[in-house]
Design an enzyme around this catalytic site. Sequence first.
Site, PDB file in Angstrom:
ATOM      1  N   ASN A  15     -27.265  -5.703  -5.437  1.00 58.69           N
ATOM      2  CA  ASN A  15     -26.514  -5.851  -6.699  1.00 58.69           C
ATOM      3  C   ASN A  15     -25.740  -6.995  -6.686  1.00 58.69           C
ATOM      4  O   ASN A  15     -25.677  -7.646  -7.759  1.00 58.69           O
ATOM      5  CB  ASN A  15     -25.739  -4.650  -6.751  1.00 58.69           C
ATOM      6  CG  ASN A  15     -26.331  -3.327  -7.254  1.00 58.69           C
ATOM      7  OD1 ASN A  15     -26.710  -3.267  -8.566  1.00 58.69           O
ATOM      8  ND2 ASN A  15     -26.653  -2.433  -6.133  1.00 58.69           N
ATOM      9  N   ARG A  66      -5.385   1.569   6.145  1.00 59.59           N
ATOM     10  CA  ARG A  66      -6.292   1.329   4.881  1.00 59.59           C
ATOM     11  C   ARG A  66      -5.369   0.589   3.829  1.00 59.59           C
ATOM     12  O   ARG A  66      -5.857  -0.536   3.294  1.00 59.59           O
ATOM     13  CB  ARG A  66      -6.526   2.707   4.158  1.00 59.59           C
ATOM     14  CG  ARG A  66      -7.639   2.673   3.024  1.00 59.59           C
ATOM     15  CD  ARG A  66      -7.809   3.873   2.524  1.00 59.59           C
ATOM     16  NE  ARG A  66      -8.602   4.728   3.354  1.00 59.59           N
ATOM     17  CZ  ARG A  66      -9.806   4.737   3.757  1.00 59.59           C
ATOM     18  NH1 ARG A  66     -10.600   3.747   3.137  1.00 59.59           N
ATOM     19  NH2 ARG A  66     -10.371   5.515   4.661  1.00 59.59           N
ATOM     20  N   MET A  91     -18.495   0.260   1.226  1.00 55.63           N
ATOM     21  CA  MET A  91     -18.496   1.578   1.893  1.00 55.63           C
ATOM     22  C   MET A  91     -17.044   1.816   2.371  1.00 55.63           C
ATOM     23  O   MET A  91     -16.874   2.294   3.594  1.00 55.63           O
ATOM     24  CB  MET A  91     -19.552   1.768   2.896  1.00 55.63           C
ATOM     25  CG  MET A  91     -21.033   1.529   2.416  1.00 55.63           C
ATOM     26  SD  MET A  91     -21.444   2.549   0.955  1.00 55.63           S
ATOM     27  CE  MET A  91     -21.662   3.855   1.552  1.00 55.63           C
ATOM     28  N   ARG A  92     -16.007   1.678   1.569  1.00 55.42           N
ATOM     29  CA  ARG A  92     -14.691   2.048   1.812  1.00 55.42           C
ATOM     30  C   ARG A  92     -13.937   2.467   0.621  1.00 55.42           C
ATOM     31  O   ARG A  92     -14.244   2.154  -0.509  1.00 55.42           O
ATOM     32  CB  ARG A  92     -14.062   0.761   2.146  1.00 55.42           C
ATOM     33  CG  ARG A  92     -14.527  -0.254   3.242  1.00 55.42           C
ATOM     34  CD  ARG A  92     -13.874   0.191   4.506  1.00 55.42           C
ATOM     35  NE  ARG A  92     -12.622   0.414   4.821  1.00 55.42           N
ATOM     36  CZ  ARG A  92     -11.840   1.057   5.445  1.00 55.42           C
ATOM     37  NH1 ARG A  92     -12.388   1.480   6.287  1.00 55.42           N
ATOM     38  NH2 ARG A  92     -10.386   0.873   5.512  1.00 55.42           N
ATOM     39  N   LEU A  94     -10.653   2.753  -1.455  1.00 52.92           N
ATOM     40  CA  LEU A  94      -9.718   1.842  -1.769  1.00 52.92           C
ATOM     41  C   LEU A  94      -8.470   2.597  -1.740  1.00 52.92           C
ATOM     42  O   LEU A  94      -8.358   3.920  -2.464  1.00 52.92           O
ATOM     43  CB  LEU A  94      -9.868   1.129  -3.229  1.00 52.92           C
ATOM     44  CG  LEU A  94     -11.209   0.503  -3.335  1.00 52.92           C
ATOM     45  CD1 LEU A  94     -11.108  -0.484  -4.519  1.00 52.92           C
ATOM     46  CD2 LEU A  94     -11.633  -0.404  -2.017  1.00 52.92           C
ATOM     47  N   ASN A 108     -17.294  -0.549 -10.234  1.00 51.36           N
ATOM     48  CA  ASN A 108     -17.963   0.019  -8.981  1.00 51.36           C
ATOM     49  C   ASN A 108     -19.608   0.455  -9.553  1.00 51.36           C
ATOM     50  O   ASN A 108     -19.517   0.983 -10.806  1.00 51.36           O
ATOM     51  CB  ASN A 108     -17.342   1.266  -8.318  1.00 51.36           C
ATOM     52  CG  ASN A 108     -18.291   1.721  -7.255  1.00 51.36           C
ATOM     53  OD1 ASN A 108     -18.906   1.124  -6.363  1.00 51.36           O
ATOM     54  ND2 ASN A 108     -18.370   2.908  -7.069  1.00 51.36           N
ATOM     55  N   HIS A 110     -22.644   3.188  -8.903  1.00 46.04           N
ATOM     56  CA  HIS A 110     -22.816   4.554  -8.337  1.00 46.04           C
ATOM     57  C   HIS A 110     -24.360   5.053  -8.698  1.00 46.04           C
ATOM     58  O   HIS A 110     -24.770   5.002  -9.936  1.00 46.04           O
ATOM     59  CB  HIS A 110     -21.718   5.489  -8.595  1.00 46.04           C
ATOM     60  CG  HIS A 110     -21.954   6.593  -7.948  1.00 46.04           C
ATOM     61  ND1 HIS A 110     -21.799   6.823  -6.597  1.00 46.04           N
ATOM     62  CD2 HIS A 110     -22.769   7.770  -8.185  1.00 46.04           C
ATOM     63  CE1 HIS A 110     -22.047   8.063  -6.296  1.00 46.04           C
ATOM     64  NE2 HIS A 110     -22.691   8.774  -7.130  1.00 46.04           N
ATOM     65  N   LEU A 145     -12.031   9.154  -6.177  1.00 47.84           N
ATOM     66  CA  LEU A 145     -13.264   8.734  -5.889  1.00 47.84           C
ATOM     67  C   LEU A 145     -14.517   8.866  -6.871  1.00 47.84           C
ATOM     68  O   LEU A 145     -14.665  10.236  -7.587  1.00 47.84           O
ATOM     69  CB  LEU A 145     -13.560   9.540  -4.657  1.00 47.84           C
ATOM     70  CG  LEU A 145     -14.910   9.162  -4.057  1.00 47.84           C
ATOM     71  CD1 LEU A 145     -15.326   7.908  -3.335  1.00 47.84           C
ATOM     72  CD2 LEU A 145     -15.682  10.097  -2.859  1.00 47.84           C
ATOM     73  N   GLU A 175     -29.820  -0.364 -11.784  1.00 47.98           N
ATOM     74  CA  GLU A 175     -28.871  -0.666 -11.326  1.00 47.98           C
ATOM     75  C   GLU A 175     -28.652  -2.255 -11.494  1.00 47.98           C
ATOM     76  O   GLU A 175     -27.663  -2.974 -12.108  1.00 47.98           O
ATOM     77  CB  GLU A 175     -28.549  -0.398  -9.523  1.00 47.98           C
ATOM     78  CG  GLU A 175     -28.389   0.999  -9.412  1.00 47.98           C
ATOM     79  CD  GLU A 175     -27.923   1.086  -7.988  1.00 47.98           C
ATOM     80  OE1 GLU A 175     -27.171   0.561  -7.667  1.00 47.98           O
ATOM     81  OE2 GLU A 175     -28.522   2.128  -7.408  1.00 47.98           O
TER      82      GLU A 175
END
Length: 202
Positions: A15, A66, A91-92, A94, A108, A110, A145, A175
Amino acid sequence: MNRNLGILISGRGSNLQAIIDAIAAGTLDARVAIVIANRADAGGLDRARAAGIETLFLSHRAFASREAYDHALAHELRARDVGLVCLAGFMRLLSPVLIEAFPNAILNIHPALLPAFPGLDAQHQAWAHGVKVSGATVHLVDCDLDAGPIVLQRTVPVLEDDTPDSLSARILEVEHQLYPEAVRLLLSGQWRVDGRRFRRTA
Ligand code: GRF
């Protein structure tokens, strides 16, 4: 709107590549100011370097919490005058630290039609559920999330003989179209957030 993008990745970065390609093709008026990965082996780092983009490996393991990691991310992004943050396979989760540093300025992507199938392995979840249509979603990131205001969505059919891999590949093609379009829309400034709803104003 400030057209400097900060792109956060953890993996292969296809992406990211779609955004780089759209800028190079002149269909997206933006500049990738920095690509940050939380994994040293993220393939997307090579894609960024090949395009002459500044890269930074910032391991979350080096931070006690975090929030501390997100403070560091916000600091690095601000230091490059980033106006829009794009999560591209980052892959975190926020924390509010980063979200509040860039209010309504974090996107983001998805690989499902949210709010269906949030979280990990969305394509597999959708396939296993037996849905006949899935797709891709670009949304603004808030503290929940995969639940922020939806910017753009596009559907993808699920075929009778699909496997999770074949479905993922079909969604990924979409995407790569959708993410540059969503970035273009955000940068146009012709939108507002109304409650949970992202609304175009032109
Ligand atoms: C994509 O499927 C994206 O929707 C999800 O993570 C994957 C990242 O792929 N959030 P890539 O690293 O952009 O190739």
